[in-house]
Design a protein around this motif. Structure first.
Motif, mmCIF file in Angstrom:
data_model
loop_
_atom_site.group_PDB
_atom_site.id
_atom_site.type_symbol
_atom_site.label_atom_id
_atom_site.label_comp_id
_atom_site.label_asym_id
_atom_site.label_seq_id
_atom_site.Cartn_x
_atom_site.Cartn_y
_atom_site.Cartn_z
ATOM 1 N N LEU A 7 0.838 -1.191 0.000
ATOM 2 C CA LEU A 7 0.000 0.000 0.000
ATOM 3 C C LEU A 7 0.875 1.245 0.000
ATOM 4 C CD1 LEU A 7 -2.576 -0.989 2.797
ATOM 5 C CD2 LEU A 7 -2.400 -1.832 0.447
ATOM 6 N N HIS A 8 0.565 2.177 -0.875
ATOM 7 C CA HIS A 8 1.303 3.444 -0.948
ATOM 8 C C HIS A 8 0.373 4.569 -0.524
ATOM 9 C CE1 HIS A 8 4.821 1.855 -3.265
ATOM 10 N NE2 HIS A 8 3.914 0.949 -3.610
ATOM 11 N N TYR A 9 0.669 5.149 0.650
ATOM 12 C CA TYR A 9 -0.188 6.202 1.181
ATOM 13 C C TYR A 9 0.546 6.863 2.340
ATOM 14 C CZ TYR A 9 -4.722 8.451 2.061
ATOM 15 O OH TYR A 9 -5.743 9.355 2.186
ATOM 16 N N PHE A 10 -0.140 7.743 3.026
ATOM 17 C CA PHE A 10 0.409 8.380 4.211
ATOM 18 C C PHE A 10 0.226 7.465 5.424
ATOM 19 C CE2 PHE A 10 -1.040 11.565 1.233
ATOM 20 C CZ PHE A 10 0.088 12.345 1.089
ATOM 21 N N ASN A 11 0.966 7.759 6.482
ATOM 22 C CA ASN A 11 0.842 6.987 7.714
ATOM 23 C C ASN A 11 -0.359 7.502 8.510
ATOM 24 O OD1 ASN A 11 1.218 5.316 9.886
ATOM 25 N ND2 ASN A 11 3.017 6.371 10.672
ATOM 26 N N MET A 57 -2.567 4.137 -3.744
ATOM 27 C CA MET A 57 -2.147 3.226 -4.801
ATOM 28 C C MET A 57 -1.801 1.903 -4.136
ATOM 29 S SD MET A 57 0.580 1.618 -6.505
ATOM 30 C CE MET A 57 2.114 2.545 -6.508
ATOM 31 N N VAL A 58 -2.274 0.823 -4.735
ATOM 32 C CA VAL A 58 -2.063 -0.513 -4.177
ATOM 33 C C VAL A 58 -1.429 -1.414 -5.223
ATOM 34 C CG1 VAL A 58 -3.178 -2.574 -3.238
ATOM 35 C CG2 VAL A 58 -4.006 -0.304 -2.574
ATOM 36 N N GLU A 59 -0.281 -1.991 -4.880
ATOM 37 C CA GLU A 59 0.347 -2.993 -5.740
ATOM 38 C C GLU A 59 -0.200 -4.359 -5.361
ATOM 39 O OE1 GLU A 59 4.611 -2.591 -6.699
ATOM 40 O OE2 GLU A 59 4.627 -1.038 -5.138
ATOM 41 N N ILE A 60 -0.855 -5.001 -6.317
ATOM 42 C CA ILE A 60 -1.474 -6.300 -6.059
ATOM 43 C C ILE A 60 -1.581 -7.068 -7.374
ATOM 44 C CG2 ILE A 60 -3.789 -5.289 -6.285
ATOM 45 C CD1 ILE A 60 -4.797 -7.349 -4.240
ATOM 46 N N ASP A 61 -1.219 -8.333 -7.345
ATOM 47 C CA ASP A 61 -1.337 -9.210 -8.516
ATOM 48 C C ASP A 61 -0.660 -8.622 -9.755
ATOM 49 O OD1 ASP A 61 -2.784 -10.936 -6.927
ATOM 50 O OD2 ASP A 61 -4.733 -10.232 -7.620
ATOM 51 N N GLY A 62 0.498 -7.999 -9.545
ATOM 52 C CA GLY A 62 1.249 -7.450 -10.664
ATOM 53 C C GLY A 62 0.701 -6.151 -11.216
ATOM 54 N N MET A 63 -0.285 -5.571 -10.547
ATOM 55 C CA MET A 63 -0.885 -4.319 -10.999
ATOM 56 C C MET A 63 -0.629 -3.207 -9.993
ATOM 57 S SD MET A 63 -4.618 -5.691 -12.293
ATOM 58 C CE MET A 63 -5.010 -6.425 -10.686
ATOM 59 N N LYS A 64 -0.728 -1.981 -10.457
ATOM 60 C CA LYS A 64 -0.679 -0.811 -9.588
ATOM 61 C C LYS A 64 -2.041 -0.132 -9.680
ATOM 62 C CE LYS A 64 4.316 -0.251 -9.943
ATOM 63 N NZ LYS A 64 5.458 0.595 -10.356
ATOM 64 N N LEU A 65 -2.881 -0.425 -8.696
ATOM 65 C CA LEU A 65 -4.261 0.031 -8.734
ATOM 66 C C LEU A 65 -4.412 1.380 -8.042
ATOM 67 C CD1 LEU A 65 -6.219 -3.250 -7.861
ATOM 68 C CD2 LEU A 65 -5.486 -2.417 -10.107
ATOM 69 N N VAL A 66 -5.204 2.251 -8.667
ATOM 70 C CA VAL A 66 -5.558 3.532 -8.069
ATOM 71 C C VAL A 66 -7.085 3.666 -8.085
ATOM 72 C CG1 VAL A 66 -3.390 4.654 -8.722
ATOM 73 C CG2 VAL A 66 -5.346 4.729 -10.284
#
Length: 223
Positions: A7-11, A57-66
């Motif tokens: 997961l890419h986000y703030f804390n 943004m979430v990296e999952i199953d080889g994808m970068k989902l937004v």
């Protein structure tokens, strides 16, 4: 970290918190990369990782989902938390959209110059527009849709807990919702998530707000 969800986000909570909740209920382990500087954000942009220049943004199953709703729908579909037929899925989506509308009002409070006025508005809308819908839907059923756990249930219990942080006792006139909340918090995954030391984030503080403002170069107060 190969193969793990990232997961890419703030804390902090924000729009990522519902994603944390849903992954937890689905039994999915995840790592987090916290945005703390403008340089980190610009690196994601230059890498082409943010389709609309936004997080979560979430990296999952080889994808970068937004896009939060798209991410939640993907997780719900993948882990059988999105109903069993089109009618159930659209009902789940309507409930989720309503819950998110309410939670987003709460999310914006730390950025408000007049939180008292906005709190009054949120409380009124919660009691008159949103909570009655769920109180009626839970007259009898254990879960909101189709007799089985869905992402709508997960988002709703998250929302009720957020509301009680701001308005203790707000569920007093909604006994079905209060009973629902009690049942949901007894689910093992949710019970663990509510314990100290879990990946659940606390209410936003000044550091969280300051970081977001600096990373996105936002001027305060917001218009």
């Amino acid at each position: 970290m190969a193969g793990r969800v990232v997961l890419h986000y703030f804390n902090g909570r924000g729009k990522m918190e519902s994603i944390r909740w849903l992954l937890t209920v689905a039994g999915v382990e995840f790592d987090e990369m916290y945005l703390t500087t403008r340089d980190q954000y610009e690196k994601l942009l230059s890498d082409g990782a943010l389709m609309f220049q936004q997080v979560p943004m979430v990296e999952i199953d080889g994808m970068k989902l937004v896009q939060t709703k798209a991410i939640l729908n993907y997780i719900a579909e993948k882990y059988n938390l999105h109903g069993t037929n089109p009618k159930d899925r659209v009902t789940i989506n309507m409930y989720c959209e309503g819950v998110m509308d309410l939670m987003e009002m709460i999310m914006m409070l730390p950025f408000s110059t007049d939180p008292k006025e906005k709190l009054d508005t949120i409380q009124t809308k919660a009691k008159e527009r949103y909570l009655p819908v769920f109180e009626k839907a839970l007259t009898g059923p254990i879960y909101l849709v189709g007799g089985k756990l869905s992402c709508a249930d997960v988002q709703l219990v998250e929302c009720t807990l957020m509301l009680e942080e701001k308005f203790p006792g707000i569920l007093a006139d909604f006994p079905n919702l209060k009973s629902f909340q009690g049942r949901m918090t007894l689910l093992p995954a949710i019970s663990r998530f509510l314990q100290p030391g879990s990946k659940r984030k606390p209410q936003p503080d000044e550091t969280y707000v300051k970081t977001i403002m600096e990373v996105f170069k936002i001027q305060f107060p917001l218009k």
